[in-house]
Design an enzyme around this catalytic site. Sequence first.
Site, PDB file in Angstrom:
ATOM      1  N   LYS A 120      -4.812   7.370 -10.988  1.00 33.73           N
ATOM      2  CA  LYS A 120      -3.605   8.015 -10.479  1.00 33.73           C
ATOM      3  C   LYS A 120      -2.378   7.132 -10.703  1.00 33.73           C
ATOM      4  O   LYS A 120      -1.334   7.600 -11.169  1.00 33.73           O
ATOM      5  CB  LYS A 120      -3.753   8.338  -8.999  1.00 33.73           C
ATOM      6  N   ASP A 138      -2.293  13.149  -6.369  1.00 35.78           N
ATOM      7  CA  ASP A 138      -2.341  12.533  -5.048  1.00 35.78           C
ATOM      8  C   ASP A 138      -2.773  13.592  -4.037  1.00 35.78           C
ATOM      9  O   ASP A 138      -3.196  14.691  -4.414  1.00 35.78           O
ATOM     10  CB  ASP A 138      -0.990  11.902  -4.677  1.00 35.78           C
TER      11      ASP A 138
END
Length: 221
Positions: A120, A138
Amino acid sequence: MTKDQIFEFFRLLAELNPAPETELEFGNVYQLLVAVVLSAQATDAGVNKATRALFAKVKTPEEMVALGEEGLKAHIKTIGLFNSKAKNVIALSEQLIAHHGSEVPQNRDALVELPGVGRKTANVVMNCAFGAETFAVDTHVFRVGNRTGLAKGKTPEQVEAKLEKRVPQPFRRDAHHWLILLGRYTCKARSPECWRCPEVELCSFRKKVLENPKKAKLTAS
């Protein structure tokens, strides 16, 4: 969602916010990398508050290493998990100096080898710093993808794969910013504000909140 619905979904978001950006504050790519590492399980606002003074002093990996782990902790102690994050930031700074000429690498494989940098984080840096068409998933993107029906998946990796496959041009570069902002300010975890969401007609969420509870309460009283 169908292809036409997905296109319309992002067209609406682009119309409202043509140039979305991360809400993290930074002055260069190295500071962006540090900010994203610090933002894990923390709010952007909280990270910004802690890094303003830090980034006024530290702009390079060398300056971060010189500051040291204890010096860094003093700046970021208001951020969750600051002890482990400080250790990772110092370690990744040392690796940038030793293996990358003090520059942040532009590819995911090299980024995820840095301490504290997961997929991420790498996707955010690649997108925000280098304009790559990546999809950083997220908690907000994960929720919006599943709740709306845009990209359903049981893991962030599954949602990312769906977004990678489904998001059309010309929306790919900015898609994850729009989804984060939608989840942060409108499609909230506990109380989605469907009554003011631009995607309410396209969304497949079964428990839509179509009336502002606060407004209804005022009307009733």
